[in-house]
Design an enzyme around this catalytic site. Structure first.
Site, short mmCIF file in Angstrom:
data_model
loop_
_atom_site.label_atom_id
_atom_site.label_comp_id
_atom_site.label_asym_id
_atom_site.label_seq_id
_atom_site.Cartn_x
_atom_site.Cartn_y
_atom_site.Cartn_z
N TYR A 1 67.79 48.51 -4.91
CA TYR A 1 67.19 48.42 -6.25
C TYR A 1 66.68 49.79 -6.70
O TYR A 1 65.90 49.89 -7.64
CB TYR A 1 66.02 47.43 -6.25
CG TYR A 1 66.44 45.99 -6.13
CD1 TYR A 1 67.03 45.53 -4.95
CD2 TYR A 1 66.24 45.09 -7.16
CE1 TYR A 1 67.41 44.21 -4.82
CE2 TYR A 1 66.62 43.77 -7.03
CZ TYR A 1 67.20 43.33 -5.86
OH TYR A 1 67.57 42.02 -5.74
N LYS B 1 69.42 45.12 9.20
CA LYS B 1 70.81 45.19 9.69
C LYS B 1 70.94 46.59 10.29
O LYS B 1 71.80 47.39 9.90
CB LYS B 1 71.75 44.95 8.49
CG LYS B 1 73.20 44.82 8.85
CD LYS B 1 73.62 43.42 9.24
CE LYS B 1 75.08 43.43 9.66
NZ LYS B 1 75.50 42.22 10.36
N ASP C 1 71.84 38.46 9.20
CA ASP C 1 72.83 37.36 9.24
C ASP C 1 72.42 36.31 10.27
O ASP C 1 72.56 35.10 10.04
CB ASP C 1 74.26 37.88 9.49
CG ASP C 1 74.33 39.03 10.47
OD1 ASP C 1 73.33 39.73 10.64
OD2 ASP C 1 75.39 39.22 11.09
#
Ligand code: NAD
Length: 368
Positions: free
Chosen positions: A124, A191, A224
């Site tokens: 963002y 991640k 995930d």
């Protein structure tokens, strides 16, 4: 005392849910003075900009705002009123509690997760280079020169920016929240196995900050894996702290676990300013139908009451909402109980039902 609060009705379903929640807050007996400020589609028509300066000035002056959702026009020059507000006021922490209330349409029981989302950077950042632009061409050259990698010439770029400073303050916020709200565990989501210099930095800082909070458990999880675990056994999670984009996605996933966007409140908090607003958007297709669920907005009001130090009143409003959900007789379409002859009511009728419960709860307290 009277609290002066900036009230931003927003657009789409914003004015309906804001009005319903405002009525509930006023029925608590806590005194509010609402400083009305227009942002979004209405402001665009009135002032030629969706975010007039006076809205920011009002929030800076009053320190607290209660805000309905605002539509983000697709493809216009203005990216998003919501992102602009968070950035301009440095509301770096987005707090989104997701809790199952008995009777809510959820597959799960006893979920009580607080999502703490970083609000100012990551994907963002707003730093983007359009495919084929001179800047994109320069970036392609820089990448080739510095890494030896050939990126496809027809690529567009959005920059993922993660800083030490923003990571430290959001993780610290999550731990402070955990400590002051009787929470036991903070889980950092990332991640880092793939994005070593952005998510890797976030994780390294989280581990460092965790050392200052030996009373709170800390662990981390790859985003995930988190998704899979959340839909299997969400009760194992307590406070989640995440960079901006994962925070956005995971907070909607968690809202889905507890009954949907209609019951998902939120807040955007900085060092001395805060905006309380639901997780959901302006749902334009339901605008002016008196149909959508005001509970997310009412529960955002509960968060605001707690922030203002009105904990007892906050508990009472939350209890009133929980009772309305449990009874299932005065709920909107999204909360329709799975029983024969179940009835759904309008936005304003839900507010009426919550107010009635509030009065019952007050009388019960007076009797005791
Ligand atoms: P949305 O959250 O507005 O609506 C998605 C769907 O969720 C709706 O169609 C409806 O089925 C359901 N829903 C949402 N709120 C509900 C409620 N209170 N009660 C019952 N059902 C509800 O998401 P969207 O359609 O992707 O976004 C619409 C606009 O809102 C976009 O312009 C988006 O950018 C904006 N938005 C604003 C905010 C904000 O102001 N903070 C947040 C998210 C999205």
């Amino acid at each position: 005392m009277t609290y002066t609060i900036t009230l931003i009705p927003g657009d789409g379903i914003g004015p309906e849910v804001t009005e319903a929640a405002k009525r509930v807050l006023e029925a608590t007996g806590v005194a509010f003075h609402w400083d009305l400020a227009y942002a979004g589609a209405g402001a665009q028509d009135l002032y030629g900009t969706p975010l007039p300066d006076y809205v920011l000035e009002s929030i800076r002056k009053n320190k607290v705002a209660f805000k309905g959702p605002v539509t983000t026009p697709v493809g216009s020059g203005f990216r998003s009123v919501n992102v602009a507000l968070r950035k301009k006021l440095d509301l770096y922490a987005c707090l989104r509690p997701c809790k199952t209330y008995p009777g809510a349409p959820s597959l799960f029981k006893d979920v009580d997760i607080v999502v703490v989302r970083e609000n100012t950077e990551d994907l963002y950042s707003g730093i983007e280079f359009e495919e084929g632009s001179p800047e994109a061409v320069r970036l392609l050259e820089l990448i080739a020169e510095t890494t030896g990698n050939a990126v496809r010439e027809d690529s567009g770029f959005s920059l993922k920016v993660i800083s030490r400073t923003a990571s430290r303050r959001i993780v610290r916020f999550a731990f402070e929240y955990a400590r002051t709200h009787g929470r036991k565990k903070v889980t950092a989501v990332h991640k880092a196995n793939i994005m070593k210099f952005s998510d890797g930095l976030f994780l390294a800082i989280a581990r460092e900050v965790a050392k200052d909070y030996p009373d709170i458990k800390f662990d981390d999880i790859i985003v995930d894996t988190l998704c899979m675990q959340l839909v299997r056994r969400p009760q194992q999670f307590d406070v989640l702290v995440l960079p901006n984009l994962y925070g956005d996605i995971i907070s909607e996933l968690c809202a889905g676990l507890v009954g949907g966007l209609g019951v998902a409140p939120g807040a955007n908090i900085g060092d001395d300013l805060a905006i309380f607003e639901p997780t959901h958007g302006s749902a334009p297709k339901y605008m002016e139908q008196n149909k959508v669920n005001p509970m997310a907005m009412i529960l955002s009001g509960v968060m605001m009451l707690r922030y203002l130090g009105e904990a007892e009143t906050a508990d009472r409003v939350e209890k009133a909402v929980a009772q309305v959900i449990a009874e299932g007789k005065n709920v909107t379409y999204d909360m329709k109980p799975n029983v024969p002859n179940a009835r759904v009511v309008s936005t304003s009728q839900v507010a009426d039902a919550v107010i009635e419960k509030l009065e019952e709860l007050s009388h019960a307290t007076q009797r005791n």
